[in-house]
Structure formats: structure tokens, C-alpha cells
Write a protein that holds these residues in place. Structure first.
Motif, mmCIF file in Angstrom:
data_model
loop_
_atom_site.group_PDB
_atom_site.id
_atom_site.type_symbol
_atom_site.label_atom_id
_atom_site.label_comp_id
_atom_site.label_asym_id
_atom_site.label_seq_id
_atom_site.Cartn_x
_atom_site.Cartn_y
_atom_site.Cartn_z
ATOM 1 N N ASN A 4 18.265 -9.540 -20.509
ATOM 2 C CA ASN A 4 19.376 -9.722 -19.790
ATOM 3 C C ASN A 4 20.588 -10.271 -20.530
ATOM 4 N N LYS A 5 21.925 -10.131 -19.982
ATOM 5 C CA LYS A 5 23.047 -10.554 -20.649
ATOM 6 C C LYS A 5 23.981 -11.201 -19.916
ATOM 7 N N PHE A 6 25.115 -11.639 -20.723
ATOM 8 C CA PHE A 6 26.288 -12.557 -20.163
ATOM 9 C C PHE A 6 27.298 -11.659 -20.384
ATOM 10 N N ILE A 7 27.932 -11.297 -19.241
ATOM 11 C CA ILE A 7 29.290 -10.542 -19.383
ATOM 12 C C ILE A 7 30.409 -11.221 -18.748
ATOM 13 N N VAL A 8 31.486 -11.062 -19.362
ATOM 14 C CA VAL A 8 32.725 -11.829 -18.872
ATOM 15 C C VAL A 8 33.891 -10.777 -18.517
ATOM 16 N N ILE A 9 34.731 -11.072 -17.549
ATOM 17 C CA ILE A 9 35.683 -10.312 -17.312
ATOM 18 C C ILE A 9 37.126 -11.368 -17.390
ATOM 19 N N GLU A 10 37.810 -10.642 -18.063
ATOM 20 C CA GLU A 10 39.187 -11.544 -18.323
ATOM 21 C C GLU A 10 40.557 -10.603 -17.831
ATOM 22 N N GLY A 11 41.471 -11.192 -17.750
ATOM 23 C CA GLY A 11 42.950 -10.460 -17.534
ATOM 24 C C GLY A 11 43.751 -11.387 -16.867
ATOM 25 N N LEU A 12 45.056 -11.049 -16.583
ATOM 26 C CA LEU A 12 46.103 -11.838 -16.052
ATOM 27 C C LEU A 12 45.792 -11.704 -14.658
ATOM 28 N N GLU A 13 46.435 -12.615 -13.745
ATOM 29 C CA GLU A 13 46.202 -12.530 -12.193
ATOM 30 C C GLU A 13 46.790 -11.108 -11.944
ATOM 31 N N GLY A 14 46.001 -10.749 -10.952
ATOM 32 C CA GLY A 14 46.336 -9.563 -10.323
ATOM 33 C C GLY A 14 45.772 -8.197 -11.245
ATOM 34 N N ALA A 15 45.009 -8.585 -12.219
ATOM 35 C CA ALA A 15 44.194 -7.597 -12.911
ATOM 36 C C ALA A 15 43.187 -6.618 -12.239
ATOM 37 N N GLY A 16 42.719 -7.365 -11.222
ATOM 38 C CA GLY A 16 41.760 -6.651 -10.474
ATOM 39 C C GLY A 16 40.239 -7.097 -11.053
ATOM 40 N N LYS A 17 40.077 -8.323 -11.303
ATOM 41 C CA LYS A 17 39.091 -8.871 -11.775
ATOM 42 C C LYS A 17 37.958 -8.954 -10.658
ATOM 43 N N THR A 18 38.361 -9.122 -9.573
ATOM 44 C CA THR A 18 37.499 -9.289 -8.498
ATOM 45 C C THR A 18 36.742 -7.724 -8.314
ATOM 46 N N ASN A 19 37.708 -6.812 -8.271
ATOM 47 C CA ASN A 19 36.911 -5.278 -8.133
ATOM 48 C C ASN A 19 35.947 -5.277 -9.364
ATOM 49 N N ALA A 20 36.361 -5.634 -10.506
ATOM 50 C CA ALA A 20 35.775 -5.269 -11.822
ATOM 51 C C ALA A 20 34.187 -5.933 -11.866
ATOM 52 N N CYS A 21 34.240 -7.264 -11.245
ATOM 53 C CA CYS A 21 32.929 -7.953 -11.182
ATOM 54 C C CYS A 21 32.073 -7.248 -10.154
ATOM 55 N N ILE A 22 32.583 -6.651 -8.958
ATOM 56 C CA ILE A 22 31.492 -6.078 -8.201
ATOM 57 C C ILE A 22 31.280 -4.539 -8.937
ATOM 58 N N CYS A 23 32.160 -3.972 -9.366
ATOM 59 C CA CYS A 23 31.858 -2.697 -9.982
ATOM 60 C C CYS A 23 30.646 -2.899 -11.075
ATOM 61 N N ILE A 24 31.040 -3.805 -11.910
ATOM 62 C CA ILE A 24 29.889 -3.807 -13.032
ATOM 63 C C ILE A 24 28.524 -4.260 -12.357
ATOM 64 N N LYS A 25 28.504 -5.242 -11.354
ATOM 65 C CA LYS A 25 27.486 -5.586 -10.872
ATOM 66 C C LYS A 25 26.611 -4.343 -10.140
ATOM 67 N N ASN A 26 27.443 -3.296 -9.443
ATOM 68 C CA ASN A 26 26.795 -2.375 -9.019
ATOM 69 C C ASN A 26 26.292 -1.315 -10.289
ATOM 70 N N ILE A 27 26.805 -1.242 -11.137
ATOM 71 C CA ILE A 27 26.501 -0.337 -12.362
ATOM 72 C C ILE A 27 25.008 -0.972 -12.765
ATOM 73 N N LEU A 28 24.806 -2.360 -13.055
ATOM 74 C CA LEU A 28 23.596 -3.043 -13.314
ATOM 75 C C LEU A 28 22.559 -2.767 -12.368
ATOM 76 N N ASN A 29 23.003 -2.680 -11.288
ATOM 77 C CA ASN A 29 21.805 -2.540 -10.016
ATOM 78 C C ASN A 29 21.541 -0.984 -10.140
ATOM 79 N N GLU A 30 22.262 -0.079 -10.652
ATOM 80 C CA GLU A 30 22.010 1.337 -10.764
ATOM 81 C C GLU A 30 21.270 1.535 -12.066
ATOM 82 N N TYR A 31 21.386 0.615 -12.739
ATOM 83 C CA TYR A 31 20.608 0.651 -14.032
ATOM 84 C C TYR A 31 19.042 -0.292 -13.926
#
Ligand code: Z5A
Length: 212
Positions: A4-31
């Protein structure tokens, strides 16, 4: 089997971090990595959420001193790392964090001008050798990011800083990518679907390369 790993999302406001977090969670679930927790910084513990509220507040009379701001970010981070993130990793969970210490270097370092040596001292003193396995940096131009953030809510204390501030923040992020091979850059100026597809592609590549 993968560790298991520790993954961080970074970026300016409005970069879409919320969407990226969900997207990465879904990929991990697929794996087939089902044990995934999402946290945000500052926040995700009762004390750190209180600190978040305090930091976002616009004060009438008392200005938030930049050193105070940095220490509050670190206080929230240490609380989260020690009580949630490290125990979760120890228990075999994957952790996705919306922001981590790179935000302090970019915002309080680049944006507010606190010396990098001070921030790295705090980092090594409090976090020691605890570093993310991967950081996904969503690169958005400050103008586009602010426009998106404005559409959503009235701007808070940090969001209402000048465009110049956010240009300096972005500069630090872009510098760090050159220095750290564990940071993936995603063009977040594109539409949401394209950004999600690019994140999926890059995270899948990264996961396929991880061997224990
Ligand atoms: N901060 C700091 O200074 N130092 C530190 O050490 C830490 C934090 C840890 C709170 O963080 C503040 O703390 C933050 C930095 C500072 N303040 N600022 N600025 P935060 O991460 O919670 O706050 P934020 O960066 O302001 O979050 P945000 O605006 O919610 O960013 P986001 O999560 O990246 O955005 P989003 O909610 O996913 O998207 C925002 C809107 O844009 C939303 O309506 C989306 O539908 C839209 N969006 C997203 N992506 C797209 C694309 N690709 N196309 C079109 N529209 C999009």
C-alpha cells in the motif's frame, strides 16, 4: 502483490483535486485495492478541521502573520499524519491526500516568501523521512483556476490573494517537478474528461511499474 502507498494530489485552487482524488480511488479499486482512505490538508481530524476553518477566515482587525499561517498548516499536518495517515498505512490501507507538505513550500514559501530552508527544517524535524510515494500535480493556470473557484463559492482568505501570489505558487510547483522524480504533472487546463483520462493513464502506468 503490491505494498500500500501514500499518494498526494497537489495544485492551485480550481485545479480539480477533488475529481482527481475520486478518479485515483476508482483506479485503485479496479486494481483490487479496496482499502483506500481519502484525506485533505489542512483537515480530516477534528483539530485539523478547526485549524482549516481558522485559516480560511478573513479577519477584520488581526492579520494572519505568514509564520503563523505556516505553523498552523504544519500543526494540522502533524495531527493528521500521526493520528490517521501513518496508522492507516501501517494497517495496509492506501492513503490519498488532497495536498501535503509541498503545498506549504508552494504557498507559504513561494507565495508568502518564507525561506525554503525554514520550511525544509520544519519538514525534516516533524515529518522526518515520511514522504509520499507519489505526488500528482494538477497544473492549471492561475487565471483558469481562480475562474473555476469563483464560480463555486465566494473566495476565502487564501483564495482572495492576488494573481501574482498564485503565479509565484505555481512557479515553486513547477520547480519541484524538475527536482523530484516522484511527481507526475497533469495538464489540468483541459476539460474534466480529458484530465480524468490522463490521470487514469498515468496512474495505471505507475501502478504497473510498482514491484515489491
Ligand atoms: N494551503 C496552504 O496554503 N498551505 C498548505 O500547506 C496547505 C494548504 C495544505 C485549502 O486547500 C487552502 O489551504 C488552499 C491552499 C491552502 N487555499 N487556496 N488557494 P484546498 O485544497 O481545500 O482549497 P482549494 O485549493 O481552494 O480547493 P479547491 O478550489 O476546492 O480546489 P480543487 O479541489 O482543485 O478544485 P475542485 O473542487 O475539484 O474544482 C473546483 C471547481 O472547478 C469545481 O466547480 C469543478 O467542477 C471545476 N473543475 C475542476 N476541474 C475542471 C476542469 N478540468 N474543467 C472545468 N471545470 C473544472
Amino acid at each position: 502483490m503490491q505494498k500500500n502507498k501514500f499518494i498526494v494530489i497537489e495544485g492551485l485552487e480550481g485545479a480539480g483535486k477533488t475529481n482527481a482524488c475520486i478518479c485515483i480511488k476508482n483506479i485503485l479499486n479496479e486494481y483490487n485495492f479496496k482499502d483506500v482512505i481519502l484525506v485533505r490538508q489542512p483537515g480530516s481530524t477534528p483539530i485539523a478541521e478547526e485549524i482549516r476553518e481558522l485559516i480560511q477566515k478573513k479577519f477584520d482587525k488581526d492579520n494572519l502573520i505568514k509564520e503563523t499561517e505556516l505553523l498552523l498548516m504544519y500543526a494540522a499536518r502533524i495531527q493528521l499524519v500521526k493520528t490517521i495517515i501513518k496508522p492507516a498505512l501501517k494497517n495496509g490501507k492506501w492513503v490519498i491526500s488532497d495536498r501535503h507538505d509541498l503545498s506549504s513550500l508552494a504557498y507559504q514559501g513561494g507565495g508568502l516568501g518564507i525561506k525554503k530552508t525554514i520550511i525544509t527544517k520544519l519538514q525534516s524535524f516533524f515529518l522526518e523521512d515520511f514522504i509520499p510515494d507519489l505526488t500528482v500535480y494538477l497544473d492549471v493556470s492561475p487565471k483558469i483556476g481562480l475562474k473555476r473557484a469563483l464560480k463555486r463559492n465566494p473566495l476565502d482568505l487564501i483564495e482572495s490573494r492576488s494573481l501574482q501570489f498564485f503565479k509565484k505558487v505555481r512557479k515553486i510547483y513547477l520547480q519541484q517537478i524538475k527536482l523530484n522524480k516522484n511527481i507526475i504533472k497533469i495538464n489540468a487546463n483541459l476539460n474534466m474528461q480529458t484530465v480524468s483520462e490522463n490521470i487514469t493513464k498515468q496512474i495505471s502506468n505507475w501502478l504497473n511499474k510498482q514491484v515489491i
